[in-house]
Each structure stands twice: as C-alpha cells, then as structure tokens.
Design an enzyme around this catalytic site. Structure first.
Site, PDB file in Angstrom:
ATOM      1  N   ASP A   1      37.863  52.574  38.096  1.00  0.00           N
ATOM      2  CA  ASP A   1      39.022  52.033  37.402  1.00  0.00           C
ATOM      3  C   ASP A   1      39.268  50.630  37.969  1.00  0.00           C
ATOM      4  O   ASP A   1      38.798  50.286  39.060  1.00  0.00           O
ATOM      5  CB  ASP A   1      40.247  52.946  37.548  1.00  0.00           C
ATOM      6  CG  ASP A   1      41.287  52.652  36.460  1.00  0.00           C
ATOM      7  OD1 ASP A   1      41.187  51.584  35.800  1.00  0.00           O
ATOM      8  OD2 ASP A   1      42.203  53.457  36.256  1.00  0.00           O
TER       9      ASP A   1
HETATM   10  C1  BGC Z   1      43.609  51.693  33.536  1.00  0.00           C
HETATM   11  C2  BGC Z   1      42.330  52.059  32.801  1.00  0.00           C
HETATM   12  C3  BGC Z   1      41.858  50.876  31.988  1.00  0.00           C
HETATM   13  C4  BGC Z   1      41.670  49.679  32.908  1.00  0.00           C
HETATM   14  C5  BGC Z   1      41.221  48.424  32.172  1.00  0.00           C
HETATM   15  C6  BGC Z   1      43.448  50.414  34.329  1.00  0.00           C
HETATM   16  O1  BGC Z   1      44.661  50.005  34.864  1.00  0.00           O
HETATM   17  O2  BGC Z   1      43.979  52.755  34.401  1.00  0.00           O
HETATM   18  O3  BGC Z   1      42.555  53.177  31.977  1.00  0.00           O
HETATM   19  O4  BGC Z   1      40.672  51.193  31.325  1.00  0.00           O
HETATM   20  O5  BGC Z   1      42.911  49.377  33.535  1.00  0.00           O
HETATM   21  O6  BGC Z   1      42.228  47.939  31.351  1.00  0.00           O
END
Ligand code: BGC
Length: 816
Positions: A231
């Site tokens: 993530d």
């Molecule tokens: C989220 C993810 C997301 C990523 C990119 C993160 O803060 O938890 O689900 O894909 O950001 O935007």
C-alpha cells in the site's frame, strides 16, 4: 490467441538474465506515484497503476481525465451477482486500457467487521463467502480484459483508526475462516495477478514484512504467482520488506527498494535470489498485460471482450443493487396516477455518488436523483429540507475559476481552467509547469451573486493560504492538519470559513493562493490539494424543514433523499456515529407527518440508524450509486426495474446494539476477540436486540414461496448439490436471490448458528415456478485447526430469503 504460461516463463527468464542488480532493484520501486520504470534494453515498457475500485481514475486526480463511476462496492455486493461483477470488471479493463493503465488497485476485500469502519463502503460484505464470490467475478472480468488487479488490503485492514500502525490480533481460525478467505478464493479461483499488502500489523508484524502470511500462506500454500505491491508508503524497511515477500514498494521515487535494495544485496543483507524472484514476478505481470516484448499479451487484442456500454452498465448495476428495505405497497409508483411529487433533501440535488479517498474518480456526468425523477414524474417540487454537509461545497457554477501556477518571482508558469473550487494535482502537474520552479498556485475567478446577503467562503487544506474576496484580504496564514494521517490533507482537511456581505448582480473578484510545499519534499512529485468553498445565503434551518414539510403536504407523494457526507464516511478515518448527520432524521419525521405517502431513499455506503423507518411508507437503500444514480432511481421507483439488491451486511437499529462496534486500538492493539463471530454470525449468537434488517434482506416488487428442497451428495471437492423449487406468488415478474446456509448439529467446535455457503438468483413471471441448483463446497463444512479439517456429523441445509428467514431445510450427513 492465449499465450501459454511456458512461453511467458521463458520470456521472463530471458529478460531477467539480461538485467544487472541496479536495474533489477529499480524495477521493484515506483518510478513515481503510479508507475514502474521501463527498461527499453529488454523490451520492457513502463507499467502504470491506478485506483480502483469503482472506476479507473488514471494518473491524474482531477476532473480533466473523466472516468465511468460505477456503484460502490457495498452496492456491487448487494447485487449478489458474480456474473454482473464480472461484467463490471470487463468495463473497468476497457476503461484501464483507454487510460493507459495496466494494473487496477482493486478490489477491496476486507470485511465489514464494525459498521464504523470508514472504508466499509469500499468493501463488499460482512460475509467472507459473498465477498469471495463477488471478488472472483470482478477480478476475472478485469483480467479477461488483459488488465491486472491488486486484491487489497492483505489482510485485516478492516478499519481506519491508526491504520498505519495498528496491530490486529486475530486467532488463526478467525484469519483463515473470515479475513483470509476472500483473498484465498480470488487467488485460487480467479488467479489474481496482484495483491496489495496493507498498512497494519497482524500479530505484531507489519503486513509488508509478514513472511508467514505472504511467503507462507499467499505465495506458498495458495501458489500466488503475481506481484505483491505495498500500500502507498506502507513499506518501511528494506530488508524486512524484501525478506517478508514484498515485490514492489510504492509510491516512488523515494522508496525502501530501488538503490537501497541493491545496496542491501551487495552488503549481503538480502540474498540476490530474493530480488530475482520479485523481478520475475514483475516481469511475469508485465508479460501478462502486454508490456514485455516477445511474451504476450496474455489476452491478445483480437480476443478482448466485446465493448461494454459504461453508462448503461452503471445504470443497470445501480438498480440491481438498490435494496428495498420496507414497502407498504406504495412502490412502485405509477407516474400516470400522480399529479405532483415533492422531492426533498440536499442529496436529492447532489447525491453522494461515490465514497471519499482513493476510491474517488471523476465522472463526465452525474444524473442526480432530482434530474432523474424530473425526467419521469409529473410536476416535481424540490425543497432542500436539511443540508447535512458541515464543510462547504467547492465554489462552482458562475465563478469561472482557473488556476495560475507561479514561480517565486511571480513569473506565470502555466494556467488551467477549473470545473470548480477543488484544486488537486497529485504526481502530475499541468503540461509545461515545472515542479522545481513552482512556488504558488492561485485559484481565481469572478463571481456575480444572484442572491444578495451573507455569502460564505471557505479554505479547506493544509499549509499556507491567502484569501482575497472583493479586494479585501480575508485570511493570510497557515492551516494545520487535524490528524497524523499523512493523507489527512487529501482525505479530511481542516476548513476555515469567512462571511462576506455581497449585493446581487455586482461582480466581485475571488482569489485563493496556496504556497506549495518546500523544495526538499519535491522528489515525491506534486502533492497539491486544497479547496475554495462557497455557500450562498440560505434561510434558517427551521425554515428549511418547514418549507419541505409544506411541499410534502401538497404533493401526492414525497420522496426524501437522506444520506451521509464526506465528513462522516470516507477513507482515512472511522465513523464516530451511525446517526444520519445534521437534522435529516427530524426532516424525515416532519415530511412523513405531512404526507403518509413518503418514500425515504437512503444514500449511504454503510449502515445508518433510521429511527423513523416504521413511520414511512417505503425505505429504499441506494448506497453510493455511481454516476447514473438518478436514472437508476427513476427506473426503480417507477417499476421499470425491480430493486434487485439484498443486504450484504446486517443493519442495526442503533449503533449501541452492534455486537462489534469499537475500532480504537488499545495500546496500539486492536484485538479481534470475537473470533469467527462477526456480522450475522455475531447477531445470531448473542442475546439482545435484533437488528433492523438481517444480512440477505431485500424485498423486490413481488413475493415468493419456497416449495421444495432436494439435497444430493456430490463428488469431491464438493459436498452436496442443493436443488430448490420456488414460485413467484406475486403479480409482477421478479428476481429472487435464493440463499443457502449450512447449520451444524455438533456442539464442537463452536460454529455460527448458520453460515452462507451458496446462493443463486432466479427470475420468474407471475405465478411461474422455477428451480435453482447450488453446490455446497467442501470448505463449507471445514474448520481451521492448524489445517483445514472436515467436521463430520449431521448438518442442516437451510434455504431462505435472509440469514433469519429460513423457508426450507433438509438434513445433510457427513462422514469423516
Ligand atoms: C489506499 C489504497 C490505494 C492507495 C493509492 C492508499 O492510501 O489505502 O487503497 O490504492 O492509497 O491511492
């Protein structure tokens, strides 16, 4: 033409053999916020990623690159239709290809453990089986279109409080039977090409370094051969992440992989074989999506699925997801028999069509409930009634806003027209604007008030701002974030408001200038996000409610749209309450008192309290319905389409009744003490108040009788085939979701009262009988006890309309 796995593996091996250590390490780190580097020497193009899950945003976080916005995941799950999820996946693949995206950061398959979870709307269900079935359909659909997925967030990222650090403690049994189960189903059955590891820890180890759950379970036991992407900013330690099975650290360019990883190999802290294995996975993914010369793509262009009509599918999926919770017979409406309809609520004019945070996309058009209903109903009167938003909406309409990008000496580096007062550039800047030279961004326009009085202007954002309205400086200073979440500026920024008296018809200049972050932060790319808000003068709140009740009183039917707001339901924080924000409950009661024929439309991604639910004629839950919200609502309220949804999660009467509510870690630990008892499993087990509506509930516009059940043994790996005969006993054609649960008679080990093990939908004309057959898989009777163990004994197959409405049962005896 399908490219054979062996061809891919040989192309991957050849490509890998030509890479030096530095290039290998660079391939495992984001080049920027959304992509991996290209390596032209081996014919490897850059792989681009994008959120997910209700559309494909692309690499810009702005409305100038619009996308189809589908209903949110709770809605998709409410269709109980894996085939529809597959069609949705194919549309998303089509969108991804259109936007040059190869890896979709979706689906979110965490579970609804507590309804306070901020991303509840973005996950499917409280039930792991339903989550898995919808997830398998969705992933198969995306990958049918030759685009990859990252199933996220692996694992136990079921709430948002302290999400970067929280240590989730869950028993192995709870992990296996609940939280890991959807990931397992999707990896094994849909062969997912990617997984995203979560921010949180599980049993003391952060998920980006979790050797046991990643190398052991995901890659080992389940045979996952795709890429494990972190993530965003979740990877914190080079050696820990590499040894813990992380393949790609995002976003770039500053990550714990890349150069740091190459150094760790040179110094003997990470074996080269670990880097080779991660690279092999990245190259395999590149081959699958057609980015590695000589190896693909897996789905050749001529074999791509038929083009999908995005608007049509968004409308169909929305109406199929709407859940009719209650109906005293008022619905469906017959427009020919109505003369005047009152449509009420802030969300009727501006529905919340999608949830906040990374799930956000920018649709080209949104059909509001009001527009959709105006198109099909006779004379519609509109009253706002109550506006629950506590933050100002972006300045829109007659402002003619544009952004001006300046260097420190005032030189204009570029300009860009804006749709509204939302200013957001993440990663990319408009063409020609150099981040290194950028000092400030000004959002400016000329506003001619239509209404005289006190206008309210707002600044929402973090950092330094200057607001000038009508030649007067209203603010010059700094706004600090209210929370430690690095995404706070994006997800939940603080807001300051300023009241300015303006006359009607006299144009005024409005300007909000933001000084961008310091130069040393800039290698991460642009991170600019702030908002100029505005509200026109409105009557006092009491008067708004009275006006709405008066409109309802003179109408044949009142339709009130109530819902949550971005401030109470979003990524980045959990909900503090399940009450509808503002004075919406009072509004519903006043409208229902004025007109007995009141329909309440609930526009929320997750459960809300509805204390008035027995006082109104009908309650229709529309979730976050996507861009075709109003068109689908019109279809369903007038009976052109049946509200096809069934609840994917149990709805409480009041938050305090919920068996699991708390999401706050204690000393950094969030203990899943309830073990395998979440959702309906927990509600059924304990004494106490019943929920308002059970998992699986949803009425449709006809009635059904359940007439027969026949259970036959099946061969391994299945246990039984269950054939159920139903009849449409109503007066309209309809679709029924037949739900098959299993219940165990043995007291040991402890099991839920019943658990979902299969479902199927069936359509029938009035009076018509139909049969469905559902397979009960072996896993349904297994428990995790250091391995999957089939528990022999006598079971009951229980088939019905929801988790508490069993209509027909039959015994099922299982030997060991
Ligand atoms: C989220 C993810 C997301 C990523 C990119 C993160 O803060 O938890 O689900 O894909 O950001 O935007």
């Amino acid at each position: 033409m399908q490219i054979e796995a062996m061809e891919i593996e040989s192309a991957v091996d050849k490509a890998l053999a030509r890479l030096d250590l530095a290039t290998k390490a660079s391939l495992l780190a984001g080049k920027d916020v959304w992509s991996l580097p290209a390596v032209p020497e081996i014919g490897l193009k850059s792989l681009v990623m994008s959120d997910g899950p209700i559309g494909v945003r692309g690499t810009r976080w702005t409305p100038d690159d619009p996308s189809i916005a589908l209903p949110s995941p709770t809605a998709l799950a409410a269709t109980w239709d894996p085939e529809l999820a597959r069609r949705v996946g194919r549309l998303l693949a089509q969108e991804a290809r259109r936007k040059g995206v190869h890896l979709l950061l979706a689906p979110t398959v965490n579970l609804h453990r507590s309804p306070r979870g901020g991303r509840h709307f973005e996950a499917y269900s409280e039930d792991p089986f339903l989550t898995g079935r919808i997830g398998v359909g969705y992933v198969a659909g995306v990958q049918d279109g030759g685009v990859g997925v990252t199933v996220k967030h692996y694992v136990a990222n079921d709430s948002e409080t302290d999400r970067f650090t929280v240590d989730v403690r869950a028993s192995d049994r709870a992990l296996r039977e609940l939280y890991l189960a959807p990931f397992e189903a999707i990896v094994r059955e849909a062969g997912a090409w990617g997984v995203m590891t979560a921010y949180n820890k599980v049993d003391g180890t952060t998920m980006t370094e979790h050797d046991g759950l990643v190398n052991g379970v995901l890659k080992g036991e389940w045979g996952f051969d795709g890429v494990n992407v972190s993530d965003w900013t979740a990877a914190r330690d080079t050696v820990g992440a590499a040894l813990g099975g992380l393949d790609v650290a995002m976003p770039g360019p500053r990550t714990v992989f890349g150069e740091a990883l190459a150094r760790a190999v040179e110094e003997g802290r990470v074996p080269l074989t670990v880097v080779d294995e991660a690279c092999r996975r990245v190259l395999r993914l590149a081959a699958r999506v057609g980015l590695l010369a000589g190896a693909g793509p897996v789905v050749a262009p001529e074999a791509l699925p038929e083009p999908v009509d995005g608007e049509g599918l968004a409308r169909e999926a929305a109406s199929r997801s709407f859940v009719l919770l209650r109906n005293d017979g008022l619905l469906p409406l017959d427009p020919g028999r109505l003369t005047r309809v009152a449509v009420i609520g802030a969300a009727a004019a501006e529905a919340r069509v999608l949830g906040g945070g990374s799930a956000q996309v920018f649709p080209e058009r949104v059909v509001s409930p009001l527009d959709g209903l105006r198109a099909v109903l006779p004379e519609v009167t509109y009253a706002v009634g109550a506006d629950p938003r506590t933050k100002l909406a972006p300045a829109a309409g007659d402002f003619g806003l544009h952004a001006v990008f300046r260097a420190a000496d005032g030189t204009v580096l570029g300009t860009q027209p804006l749709q509204d007062g939302s200013a957001r550039w993440l990663g990319d800047l408009p063409d020609g604007v150099d981040l290194a030279a950028l000092d400030s961004v000004e959002v400016a326009g000329e506003f001619t008030p239509a209404i005289a009085g006190t206008h309210r202007f707002g600044i929402a954002g973090v950092g330094d701002y200057r607001l000038v309205v009508d030649g007067v400086e209203r603010f010059a200073g700094r706004l600090e974030a209210d929370s430690d979440d690095p995404g706070a500026a994006l997800l939940n920024p603080p807001e300051l408001r300023f009241d300015v008296d303006l006359s009607s018809g006299r144009p005024v200049q409005v300007s909000l200038t933001h000084r961008v972050a310091r130069a040393e932060d800039r290698d991460e790319g642009a991170f600019i996000t702030f908002r100029l808000g505005h509200a026109t003068p409105t009557p006092p709140a009491d008067a708004l409610i009275e006006q709405a009740a008066a409109a309802a009183g003179t109408a044949d039917v009142a339709i009130v749209v109530v819902g949550t707001t971005e401030e109470v339901e979003s990524e980045g924080f959990d909900r503090s309450s399940l009450a509808l924000p503002g004075r919406q409950d009072e509004l519903v009661r006043k409208v229902a008192a004025a007109n007995a024929r009141t329909v309440v439309v609930v526009n929320a991604g997750s459960p809300v309290e509805m204390p008035w639910r027995d006082e109104v004629a009908a309650v229709l839950l529309v979730w976050f319905p996507g861009q075709e919200a109003g068109a689908a609502l019109a279809d369903v309220l007038t009976g052109v389409a049946e509200p096809g949804g069934r609840l994917p999660t149990t709805w409480p009467v009041a938050a305090a009744d919920c068996p699991i509510l708390d999401v706050e870690p204690v000393d950094g630990v969030l203990a899943y003490d309830e073990g395998i008892f979440i959702g309906y499993r927990a509600w059924q087990r304990r004494e106490g108040p019943a929920p308002a509506y059970w998992f699986g509930h949803g009425l449709g516009y006809t009635d059904w009788s359940y007439d027969t059940i026949d259970v036959r043994p099946a061969s391994d790996p299945d246990l039984a085939e269950v054939t159920v005969g139903v009849r449409n006993t109503g007066t309209r054609a309809g679709r029924e979701v037949v739900q098959v649960y299993l219940a165990a008679e043995a007291p040991e080990p402890e099991r839920p009262a019943r658990w979902l093990t299969g479902f199927a939908s069936v359509s029938a004309a009035p009076g018509e009988a139909a049969e469905v057959t559902v397979t009960v898989p072996r896993r349904a009777a297994e428990v995790w006890d250091d391995g999957w163990t089939l528990v022999p004994g006598t079971y009951r197959v229980e088939v019905g309309r929801n988790a508490a409405d069993v209509r027909v049962t039959a015994p099922l005896a299982l030997g060991s």
